[in-house]
Enzyme design. Sequence first.
Site, mmCIF file in Angstrom:
data_model
loop_
_atom_site.group_PDB
_atom_site.id
_atom_site.type_symbol
_atom_site.label_atom_id
_atom_site.label_comp_id
_atom_site.label_asym_id
_atom_site.label_seq_id
_atom_site.Cartn_x
_atom_site.Cartn_y
_atom_site.Cartn_z
ATOM 1 N N TYR A 1 73.329 -16.654 36.098
ATOM 2 C CA TYR A 1 73.298 -18.044 35.430
ATOM 3 C C TYR A 1 72.400 -18.616 35.293
ATOM 4 C CZ TYR A 1 78.418 -17.114 35.298
ATOM 5 O OH TYR A 1 79.687 -16.308 35.037
ATOM 6 N N THR B 1 74.130 -15.149 31.359
ATOM 7 C CA THR B 1 75.220 -15.352 30.955
ATOM 8 C C THR B 1 74.986 -16.825 30.572
ATOM 9 O OG1 THR B 1 76.748 -13.777 31.955
ATOM 10 C CG2 THR B 1 77.760 -15.898 31.195
ATOM 11 N N LYS C 1 74.194 -13.007 27.091
ATOM 12 C CA LYS C 1 75.550 -12.676 27.082
ATOM 13 C C LYS C 1 76.088 -14.243 26.549
ATOM 14 C CE LYS C 1 79.947 -11.394 29.594
ATOM 15 N NZ LYS C 1 80.712 -12.766 29.143
ATOM 16 N N HIS D 1 83.212 -15.962 26.615
ATOM 17 C CA HIS D 1 83.646 -15.793 28.068
ATOM 18 C C HIS D 1 85.113 -15.650 28.120
ATOM 19 C CE1 HIS D 1 81.501 -16.728 31.914
ATOM 20 N NE2 HIS D 1 82.474 -16.795 32.401
#
Length: 400
Positions: free
Chosen positions: A131, A157, A255, A279
């Site tokens: 992240y 992500t 992502k 997600h």
Amino acid sequence: MFENPWFETIAEAQRRARKRLPSTVYGALVAGSERGRTIDANTDAFAQLGFVPRLVGHHAQRDLSTTVLGVPTSMPVLVSPTGVQAVHPEGEVAVARAAASRGVVMGLSSFASRSVEDVAAAGPDLFFQMYWSGSREAMTQRMDRARAAGAKALVVTLDWSFSHGRDWGSPSIPEKLDLRTALRFAPDVLPRPGWLWKYARSGRLPDLTTPNMLDAGGRALTFFGAYGEWMQTPPPTWSDIAWLRAEWGGPFLLKGVARVDDARRAVDAGVTALSVSNHGGNNLDTTPAAVRILPAIAAAVGDQVEVLMDGGVRRGGDVAKALALGARAVMIGRAYLWGLAANGQTGVENVLDILRGGLDSAVLGLGHGSVHDLSPADLVVPADFPLALGVTAEETVLRP
């Protein structure tokens, strides 16, 4: 009554996971933001798509293999990174062994309960997930560590807003496990002696630390400590993503893409691949199903980067449908976690075998010899099914 350890469907893996896990642990696996509309939308969308089978001319052998970010895989299914896999004592290590035994790639979360070194030793085809969290120096150190361990690609992500609203109640997750916490959760855990016995035999408690997320002193953060670091980090800009891409220097997957304009910006930032995702329903509830927004994104950038998809995959037929709509591969999350809870490494292998069998059946029935032959012509697609988000009024919505 004896229960065959092998299960035939992912729905059965989920049933066994619910039966064997404490309710709070199981609740964490199935929870989604707010009313959970997007979770249901992800799975329901696949049921809206139909196949157009062929009767004669089938191929006796089918090739399900492909490559993702340059890494060969036996089928277009990747194990998606998920955090703190406390459903089983071996956690991510068991998953890595299962992925390696079935020849597929594993994604390891930076919020995992096992270190990147241990997981890479268990399965060589590893993608490390991050992240945008902490300082640039801290992120560089995480990337260097993952690279040194042998990670072959970076997954960044961004589709996680961590909504606090869950209409049916969010499961309680402790900050750490100590005697007081154990006593508080005893009424939930004691009715599941099998789960407790597995941990007792392993000699370890469920690990709620994140060994891939370290504080300034080199100590592993707790899950909530890692979450707090993420919460306090200013959100990234596209320039930040380009910096992260340059710092990693290798295959790079972004992502969380749900809009065509974001997909184009991702290409401009230099990504190697992107995953169309919401997600798994844990971002903004009522976001459309990922498979519905896949076709427009694949049409817009699929000739420039690899396009993956995650969200709602429960059958091998779902994999075939995603590939027919433009995905190079799919990523799975809850499905393999249910397998892990049901039967450890063997349960994850079981889930992967179910997906492979269903995908092979779909490729056979559609009259193809390879997953690369799948196309929109193999599907019945409702007229209002494909959605193009983030396009200008002048752009034509591309439908399969």
